[in-house]
Design an enzyme around this catalytic site. Structure first.
Site, PDB file in Angstrom:
ATOM      1  N   SER A 111       0.845  -1.207   0.000  1.00  0.00           N
ATOM      2  CA  SER A 111       0.000   0.000   0.000  1.00  0.00           C
ATOM      3  C   SER A 111       0.875   1.251   0.000  1.00  0.00           C
ATOM      4  O   SER A 111       0.373   2.367  -0.029  1.00  0.00           O
ATOM      5  CB  SER A 111      -0.923   0.008   1.217  1.00  0.00           C
ATOM      6  OG  SER A 111      -0.185  -0.113   2.412  1.00  0.00           O
ATOM      7  N   ASN A 115      -2.446  -2.123  13.433  1.00  0.00           N
ATOM      8  CA  ASN A 115      -3.897  -1.938  13.374  1.00  0.00           C
ATOM      9  C   ASN A 115      -4.346  -0.631  14.040  1.00  0.00           C
ATOM     10  O   ASN A 115      -5.156   0.105  13.496  1.00  0.00           O
ATOM     11  CB  ASN A 115      -4.617  -3.132  14.018  1.00  0.00           C
ATOM     12  CG  ASN A 115      -4.331  -4.420  13.267  1.00  0.00           C
ATOM     13  OD1 ASN A 115      -3.711  -4.397  12.201  1.00  0.00           O
ATOM     14  ND2 ASN A 115      -4.758  -5.542  13.821  1.00  0.00           N
ATOM     15  N   THR A 141     -38.983  25.813 -12.282  1.00  0.00           N
ATOM     16  CA  THR A 141     -39.307  24.486 -11.750  1.00  0.00           C
ATOM     17  C   THR A 141     -39.559  23.645 -12.997  1.00  0.00           C
ATOM     18  O   THR A 141     -40.074  24.165 -14.001  1.00  0.00           O
ATOM     19  CB  THR A 141     -40.565  24.490 -10.855  1.00  0.00           C
ATOM     20  OG1 THR A 141     -41.671  24.917 -11.642  1.00  0.00           O
ATOM     21  CG2 THR A 141     -40.423  25.407  -9.654  1.00  0.00           C
ATOM     22  N   HIS A 142     -39.202  22.395 -12.947  1.00  0.00           N
ATOM     23  CA  HIS A 142     -39.300  21.503 -14.126  1.00  0.00           C
ATOM     24  C   HIS A 142     -38.534  22.076 -15.330  1.00  0.00           C
ATOM     25  O   HIS A 142     -38.867  21.793 -16.471  1.00  0.00           O
ATOM     26  CB  HIS A 142     -40.747  21.260 -14.543  1.00  0.00           C
ATOM     27  CG  HIS A 142     -41.647  20.909 -13.411  1.00  0.00           C
ATOM     28  ND1 HIS A 142     -41.887  19.624 -13.014  1.00  0.00           N
ATOM     29  CD2 HIS A 142     -42.352  21.697 -12.551  1.00  0.00           C
ATOM     30  CE1 HIS A 142     -42.726  19.613 -11.971  1.00  0.00           C
ATOM     31  NE2 HIS A 142     -43.009  20.874 -11.672  1.00  0.00           N
ATOM     32  N   SER A 167     -12.994  25.208 -28.908  1.00  0.00           N
ATOM     33  CA  SER A 167     -13.086  24.002 -29.717  1.00  0.00           C
ATOM     34  C   SER A 167     -12.057  24.104 -30.820  1.00  0.00           C
ATOM     35  O   SER A 167     -11.804  25.188 -31.352  1.00  0.00           O
ATOM     36  CB  SER A 167     -14.488  23.908 -30.311  1.00  0.00           C
ATOM     37  OG  SER A 167     -14.457  23.134 -31.490  1.00  0.00           O
ATOM     38  N   LYS A 195     -17.040  28.590 -30.171  1.00  0.00           N
ATOM     39  CA  LYS A 195     -17.375  27.957 -28.885  1.00  0.00           C
ATOM     40  C   LYS A 195     -16.547  28.426 -27.696  1.00  0.00           C
ATOM     41  O   LYS A 195     -15.359  28.672 -27.807  1.00  0.00           O
ATOM     42  CB  LYS A 195     -17.262  26.437 -29.024  1.00  0.00           C
ATOM     43  CG  LYS A 195     -18.422  25.888 -29.831  1.00  0.00           C
ATOM     44  CD  LYS A 195     -18.389  24.410 -29.928  1.00  0.00           C
ATOM     45  CE  LYS A 195     -18.949  23.785 -28.678  1.00  0.00           C
ATOM     46  NZ  LYS A 195     -18.864  22.332 -28.767  1.00  0.00           N
ATOM     47  N   ASN A 249     -16.343  26.718 -24.190  1.00  0.00           N
ATOM     48  CA  ASN A 249     -16.860  25.572 -23.457  1.00  0.00           C
ATOM     49  C   ASN A 249     -16.608  25.657 -21.954  1.00  0.00           C
ATOM     50  O   ASN A 249     -15.495  25.976 -21.534  1.00  0.00           O
ATOM     51  CB  ASN A 249     -16.207  24.284 -23.986  1.00  0.00           C
ATOM     52  CG  ASN A 249     -16.597  24.007 -25.420  1.00  0.00           C
ATOM     53  OD1 ASN A 249     -17.662  24.434 -25.866  1.00  0.00           O
ATOM     54  ND2 ASN A 249     -15.745  23.292 -26.133  1.00  0.00           N
ATOM     55  N   GLU A 257     -18.231  21.211 -16.369  1.00  0.00           N
ATOM     56  CA  GLU A 257     -18.647  19.864 -16.792  1.00  0.00           C
ATOM     57  C   GLU A 257     -17.865  18.800 -16.013  1.00  0.00           C
ATOM     58  O   GLU A 257     -18.408  17.771 -15.626  1.00  0.00           O
ATOM     59  CB  GLU A 257     -18.410  19.686 -18.293  1.00  0.00           C
ATOM     60  CG  GLU A 257     -19.341  20.538 -19.143  1.00  0.00           C
ATOM     61  CD  GLU A 257     -18.884  20.563 -20.597  1.00  0.00           C
ATOM     62  OE1 GLU A 257     -19.077  19.552 -21.281  1.00  0.00           O
ATOM     63  OE2 GLU A 257     -18.315  21.580 -21.032  1.00  0.00           O
ATOM     64  N   TYR A 308      -9.927  -6.189  12.757  1.00  0.00           N
ATOM     65  CA  TYR A 308      -9.220  -5.736  11.563  1.00  0.00           C
ATOM     66  C   TYR A 308      -9.127  -6.855  10.525  1.00  0.00           C
ATOM     67  O   TYR A 308      -8.909  -8.020  10.850  1.00  0.00           O
ATOM     68  CB  TYR A 308      -7.788  -5.264  11.923  1.00  0.00           C
ATOM     69  CG  TYR A 308      -7.009  -4.836  10.694  1.00  0.00           C
ATOM     70  CD1 TYR A 308      -7.143  -3.549  10.178  1.00  0.00           C
ATOM     71  CD2 TYR A 308      -6.182  -5.739  10.011  1.00  0.00           C
ATOM     72  CE1 TYR A 308      -6.467  -3.167   9.022  1.00  0.00           C
ATOM     73  CE2 TYR A 308      -5.500  -5.361   8.860  1.00  0.00           C
ATOM     74  CZ  TYR A 308      -5.648  -4.080   8.376  1.00  0.00           C
ATOM     75  OH  TYR A 308      -4.992  -3.703   7.232  1.00  0.00           O
ATOM     76  N   LYS A 345      -8.054   3.435   1.907  1.00  0.00           N
ATOM     77  CA  LYS A 345      -7.275   4.656   1.696  1.00  0.00           C
ATOM     78  C   LYS A 345      -7.486   5.311   0.341  1.00  0.00           C
ATOM     79  O   LYS A 345      -7.715   6.513   0.256  1.00  0.00           O
ATOM     80  CB  LYS A 345      -5.796   4.381   1.928  1.00  0.00           C
ATOM     81  CG  LYS A 345      -5.455   4.466   3.367  1.00  0.00           C
ATOM     82  CD  LYS A 345      -4.170   3.791   3.693  1.00  0.00           C
ATOM     83  CE  LYS A 345      -4.331   2.917   4.913  1.00  0.00           C
ATOM     84  NZ  LYS A 345      -5.175   1.736   4.764  1.00  0.00           N
TER      85      LYS A 345
END
Ligand code: ARG
Length: 459
Positions: free
Chosen positions: A23, A110, A155-156, A277, A283, A285, A290, A317, A325
């Site tokens: 690890s 542990n 709304t919607h 772009s 564009k 962007n 995003e 454990y 982790k």
């Protein structure tokens, strides 16, 4: 390297096992917490006369040197060391010889790993809390700056009613305040030192656990050693909070992505935080937004991963828990990176006041005001709603907006319409007067801004 458990084994560990079980490639970032924990432990062993003054001082000095070797990039994190705990101990042995082995008196990996991860997470919780507060500050400033700007609200994803833009912005400040309070809550529950639980049963050594806890800044010690070494609730809880934070950031991003479209054009994102772009020159962007929306998925993934890792584990454990982790780091890193980029973006984001104001008037957005107007005159709201619906349908048919209607036209739908209806459908009046607590009215926004400035000590 000789393994610490080699006494029981007749063969060296297979290389495949070494590379499958290691690890160190990811838990090396716990080095600071590991060393801090070890120094506290050894200081306590010295105080309790379990180690001599000389032994303890030698170990502490060695650990300090190892810390600076790591910080200078001189430390080699080898796979064969398995994890950060053993790597540091092995280096200590190289430096001071067999005395190094005394560091692990009355301790197991542990309780050591349970300690390290708590120390790490506690630090990061504070960092995330502060970043959320920075974002809140930016939004409060913007709410004040755009206090007279009216915006359509949805709304919607249909135009619903107009609001002050500040009202919209302050909605996110509320969400982040709840996120912050969840962080404080989970911090309090994880603020107990597990060190001294050893492998699972505690120890016969006369430890002073409270001393170690205090030295490491914990509010107390855990009270059941079996629970202490098998508990990862605090990490699961944190990942669920981080998921909620990302969900909030993602919703904000989604709105701004829409608002940045040609169709909406409500927002002007800073050029240096957008990308273009390679083929379509027009564009601009919103890639960062995003990606914040997209990265939300990884944090949810980490939450589900850790819940799944833990669900079938017998007490106490199990090595499965080493898998915690990467999920914890992934969640924390994603949230920190997202917040770190959103703060400067929103500092420099401007809103298109003219467009917002113009659009706020279109789309029969004040129809509810007409229904309310009638309801205030004693018409049952359901009837008022129906009458207003008919007015809207009439406007649609005749290609008119509500403002274009004369009093005579209104009266055709309900004789009790009066001259003051023309006032009721003025946008400034409709928005400005919604002063119920929590409403979008001018006074209400002023109160909200005042409340936030006081709460976040901005004055
Ligand atoms: N690297 C291990 C982990 O992260 C440390 C604890 C190992 N304990 C053990 N009994 N093998 O979980």
């Amino acid at each position: 390297m000789k393994k610490p458990w080699s006494g029981r084994f007749s063969k060296k560990t297979n290389k495949l096992v070494e590379s499958f079980t290691e690890s160190i490639s990811f838990d090396k970032r716990l080095y600071e917490d590991d060393i801090e924990g070890s120094i506290a432990h050894v200081t306590m062993l010295k105080k309790q006369k379990i180690l001599t003054e000389k032994e303890a001082n030698l170990i502490i000095k060695g650990l300090g040197e190892i810390k600076s070797e790591i910080e200078k990039g001189e430390f080699e994190f080898k796979e064969e060391f398995e994890d950060i705990h053993m790597a540091i101990e092995a280096r200590l042995k190289e430096k001071i010889g067999d005395i190094a082995g005394k560091l692990h008196t009355a301790r197991s990996r542990n309780d050591q790993v349970a300690l390290d991860i708590r120390l790490y997470v506690k630090r990061k919780v504070i960092e995330i809390y502060n970043l959320l507060e920075s974002l809140q500050k930016v939004f409060i400033e913007k709410a004040e700056k755009y206090k007279d700007c009216i915006s359509p609200a949805y709304t919607h994803l249909q135009r619903a009613q107009p609001v002050f833009l500040g009202h919209y912005l302050l909605a996110f400040v509320e969400m982040w305040e709840r996120d912050k309070s969840r962080l404080i809550d989970c911090y309090k529950r994880m603020d107990y030192s597990p060190l001294g639980s050893c492998a699972l049963a505690g120890t016969t050594f006369p430890l002073d656990r409270e001393f170690v806890a205090k030295k490491l800044g914990f509010s107390g010690v855990t009270t059941n050693s079996m629970d202490a070494v098998s508990d990862r609730d605090f990490a699961i809880e944190l990942l669920s909070i981080l998921s909620i934070i990302m969900m909030h950031l993602s919703r904000l991003s989604e709105d701004m992505i829409l608002w940045n479209t040609y169709e909406f054009s409500f927002v002007i994102l800073p050029d240096d935080f957008c990308t273009g772009s390679s083929i379509m020159p027009q564009k601009k962007n919103p890639d960062v937004l995003e990606l914040v929306r997209g990265k939300t998925g990884r944090v949810y993934g980490s939450l589900i991963a850790l819940l799944t890792i833990m669900k079938g584990l017998p007490l106490t454990y199990n090595r499965d828990m080493q898998e915690d982790k990467e999920q914890i780091f992934n969640g924390i890193d994603t949230v920190i990176k997202s917040l770190e980029i959103l703060v400067p973006i929103f500092e420099r984001t401007e809103f298109n006041v003219k467009k917002l104001m113009d659009e706020s008037k279109k789309g029969f957005i004040l129809a509810t005001e007409i229904a309310d107007y009638l309801a205030k005159k004693g018409v049952p709201f359901r009837t008022a709603h129906e009458i207003t619906g008919k007015i809207v349908a009439y406007c649609e048919k005749n290609n008119k907006d509500l403002y274009d209607l004369s009093l005579g036209e209104f009266k055709r739908f309900y004789p009790e319409f009066d001259r003051d209806i023309l006032d009721a459908i003025s946008i400034e009046k409709a928005v400005g007067a919604k002063n119920v607590v929590g409403g979008t009215g001018k006074k209400s926004i002023q109160n909200q801004i005042k409340m936030w400035k006081k709460r976040l000590k901005l004055e």
